[in-house]
Scaffold this motif. Structure first.
Motif, PDB file in Angstrom:
ATOM      1  N   VAL A  13      57.373  26.421  47.655  1.00  0.00           N
ATOM      2  CA  VAL A  13      56.079  25.745  47.497  1.00  0.00           C
ATOM      3  C   VAL A  13      55.731  25.090  48.828  1.00  0.00           C
ATOM      4  N   ARG A  14      54.771  25.710  49.516  1.00  0.00           N
ATOM      5  CA  ARG A  14      54.361  25.194  50.826  1.00  0.00           C
ATOM      6  C   ARG A  14      52.887  24.840  50.778  1.00  0.00           C
ATOM      7  N   VAL A  15      52.556  23.706  51.383  1.00  0.00           N
ATOM      8  CA  VAL A  15      51.164  23.263  51.462  1.00  0.00           C
ATOM      9  C   VAL A  15      50.845  22.922  52.915  1.00  0.00           C
ATOM     10  N   LYS A  16      49.574  23.137  53.276  1.00  0.00           N
ATOM     11  CA  LYS A  16      49.113  22.732  54.595  1.00  0.00           C
ATOM     12  C   LYS A  16      48.491  21.349  54.458  1.00  0.00           C
ATOM     13  N   VAL A  17      48.880  20.458  55.344  1.00  0.00           N
ATOM     14  CA  VAL A  17      48.321  19.108  55.343  1.00  0.00           C
ATOM     15  C   VAL A  17      47.849  18.792  56.756  1.00  0.00           C
ATOM     16  N   LEU A  18      46.873  17.918  56.855  1.00  0.00           N
ATOM     17  CA  LEU A  18      46.464  17.428  58.159  1.00  0.00           C
ATOM     18  C   LEU A  18      47.550  16.503  58.690  1.00  0.00           C
ATOM     19  N   LYS A  19      47.817  16.600  59.972  1.00  0.00           N
ATOM     20  CA  LYS A  19      48.922  15.818  60.543  1.00  0.00           C
ATOM     21  C   LYS A  19      48.717  14.317  60.392  1.00  0.00           C
ATOM     22  N   HIS A  20      47.475  13.854  60.471  1.00  0.00           N
ATOM     23  CA  HIS A  20      47.259  12.404  60.393  1.00  0.00           C
ATOM     24  C   HIS A  20      47.443  11.864  58.974  1.00  0.00           C
ATOM     25  N   THR A  21      47.579  12.750  57.968  1.00  0.00           N
ATOM     26  CA  THR A  21      47.840  12.268  56.606  1.00  0.00           C
ATOM     27  C   THR A  21      49.326  12.079  56.344  1.00  0.00           C
ATOM     28  N   ILE A  22      50.163  12.411  57.304  1.00  0.00           N
ATOM     29  CA  ILE A  22      51.600  12.170  57.164  1.00  0.00           C
ATOM     30  C   ILE A  22      51.845  10.709  57.521  1.00  0.00           C
ATOM     31  N   MET A  23      52.358   9.966  56.554  1.00  0.00           N
ATOM     32  CA  MET A  23      52.497   8.521  56.726  1.00  0.00           C
ATOM     33  C   MET A  23      53.846   8.095  57.304  1.00  0.00           C
ATOM     34  N   GLU A  24      54.877   8.889  57.043  1.00  0.00           N
ATOM     35  CA  GLU A  24      56.215   8.463  57.469  1.00  0.00           C
ATOM     36  C   GLU A  24      57.079   9.681  57.702  1.00  0.00           C
ATOM     37  N   VAL A  25      57.929   9.607  58.712  1.00  0.00           N
ATOM     38  CA  VAL A  25      58.957  10.619  58.926  1.00  0.00           C
ATOM     39  C   VAL A  25      60.264   9.989  58.469  1.00  0.00           C
ATOM     40  N   ARG A  26      60.819  10.534  57.384  1.00  0.00           N
ATOM     41  CA  ARG A  26      62.036   9.935  56.819  1.00  0.00           C
ATOM     42  C   ARG A  26      63.282  10.378  57.570  1.00  0.00           C
ATOM     43  N   THR A  27      63.385  11.665  57.882  1.00  0.00           N
ATOM     44  CA  THR A  27      64.524  12.184  58.614  1.00  0.00           C
ATOM     45  C   THR A  27      63.998  13.031  59.751  1.00  0.00           C
ATOM     46  N   ARG A  28      64.384  12.673  60.945  1.00  0.00           N
ATOM     47  CA  ARG A  28      63.913  13.396  62.127  1.00  0.00           C
ATOM     48  C   ARG A  28      64.997  14.363  62.571  1.00  0.00           C
ATOM     49  N   THR A  29      64.591  15.589  62.916  1.00  0.00           N
ATOM     50  CA  THR A  29      65.546  16.578  63.408  1.00  0.00           C
ATOM     51  C   THR A  29      65.718  16.409  64.907  1.00  0.00           C
ATOM     52  N   GLU A  30      66.804  16.954  65.409  1.00  0.00           N
ATOM     53  CA  GLU A  30      67.060  16.916  66.840  1.00  0.00           C
ATOM     54  C   GLU A  30      66.165  17.942  67.531  1.00  0.00           C
ATOM     55  N   PRO A  31      65.695  17.651  68.727  1.00  0.00           N
ATOM     56  CA  PRO A  31      64.910  18.643  69.460  1.00  0.00           C
ATOM     57  C   PRO A  31      65.733  19.895  69.740  1.00  0.00           C
ATOM     58  N   THR A  85      57.737  22.830  57.859  1.00  0.00           N
ATOM     59  CA  THR A  85      58.192  24.174  58.199  1.00  0.00           C
ATOM     60  C   THR A  85      57.425  24.755  59.380  1.00  0.00           C
ATOM     61  N   ARG A  86      56.248  24.220  59.648  1.00  0.00           N
ATOM     62  CA  ARG A  86      55.431  24.722  60.753  1.00  0.00           C
ATOM     63  C   ARG A  86      54.494  23.609  61.209  1.00  0.00           C
ATOM     64  N   VAL A  87      54.307  23.503  62.530  1.00  0.00           N
ATOM     65  CA  VAL A  87      53.399  22.504  63.087  1.00  0.00           C
ATOM     66  C   VAL A  87      52.375  23.229  63.951  1.00  0.00           C
ATOM     67  N   ALA A  88      51.094  22.999  63.664  1.00  0.00           N
ATOM     68  CA  ALA A  88      49.999  23.564  64.462  1.00  0.00           C
ATOM     69  C   ALA A  88      49.277  22.413  65.156  1.00  0.00           C
ATOM     70  N   ASP A  89      48.083  22.674  65.665  1.00  0.00           N
ATOM     71  CA  ASP A  89      47.338  21.649  66.401  1.00  0.00           C
ATOM     72  C   ASP A  89      47.080  20.409  65.551  1.00  0.00           C
ATOM     73  N   ASN A  90      46.316  20.565  64.483  1.00  0.00           N
ATOM     74  CA  ASN A  90      45.960  19.424  63.632  1.00  0.00           C
ATOM     75  C   ASN A  90      46.578  19.527  62.257  1.00  0.00           C
ATOM     76  N   GLU A  91      47.353  20.561  61.999  1.00  0.00           N
ATOM     77  CA  GLU A  91      47.912  20.798  60.674  1.00  0.00           C
ATOM     78  C   GLU A  91      49.423  20.919  60.741  1.00  0.00           C
ATOM     79  N   ALA A  92      50.031  20.700  59.603  1.00  0.00           N
ATOM     80  CA  ALA A  92      51.459  20.937  59.445  1.00  0.00           C
ATOM     81  C   ALA A  92      51.655  21.588  58.083  1.00  0.00           C
ATOM     82  N   THR A  93      52.571  22.523  58.012  1.00  0.00           N
ATOM     83  CA  THR A  93      52.913  23.133  56.731  1.00  0.00           C
ATOM     84  C   THR A  93      54.150  22.412  56.224  1.00  0.00           C
ATOM     85  N   VAL A  94      54.051  21.890  55.017  1.00  0.00           N
ATOM     86  CA  VAL A  94      55.130  21.101  54.427  1.00  0.00           C
ATOM     87  C   VAL A  94      55.634  21.829  53.189  1.00  0.00           C
ATOM     88  N   GLU A  95      56.949  22.012  53.110  1.00  0.00           N
ATOM     89  CA  GLU A  95      57.564  22.633  51.936  1.00  0.00           C
ATOM     90  C   GLU A  95      57.971  21.522  50.972  1.00  0.00           C
TER      91      GLU A  95
END
Length: 122
Positions: A93-111, A78-88
């Motif tokens: 229910v939203r959590v902040k995670v470090l970007k490098h802990t994201i292992m896979e992008v299952r569905t990519r949105t269009e720019p 839902t939100r991307v910052a410098d080193n963090e991303a907010t994932v719903e």
């Protein structure tokens, strides 16, 4: 003490050692060089390529992407910052995670720019 064959063997060994010093040294190190080359192509290089692909995937993370974290949680960014991303994870229910802990992008949105260009073309 020494027989004639022993003295011939010692003389031959001494002569070959003085003549082929560099070639002998290269032959001694050849197995180590070969092992390093095999390790490089079978272990080091694939690991570097995998790390590069993960780094590019994390840098290309956008709002709306469905991702899998290293903990196995599925969610939508839902939100991307410098080193963090907010994932719903679920609705509300939203959590902040470090970007490098994201292992896979299952569905990519269009720019966003491409979507605006597509609407203006219609």
């Amino acid at each position: 003490m020494f027989s004639a064959t022993d003295s011939v063997f010692l003389a031959t060994a001494a002569a070959s050692g003085s003549q082929g010093g560099l070639g002998y040294m290269i032959m001694q190190f050849a197995p180590f060089i070969l092992i390093f080359v095999v390790f490089y192509f079978l272990l080091i290089r694939p690991q570097q390529q995998k790390a590069k692909a993960h780094r590019e995937m994390v840098e290309g993370l956008r709002k709306g992407d469905e991702v899998v974290t290293s903990g196995g949680m599925l969610g939508k960014v839902t939100r991307v910052a410098d080193n963090e991303a907010t994932v719903e994870l679920a609705e509300g229910v939203r959590v902040k995670v470090l970007k490098h802990t994201i292992m896979e992008v299952r569905t990519r949105t269009e720019p966003a720019n491409d979507a605006a260009d597509a609407k203006s073309a219609d």
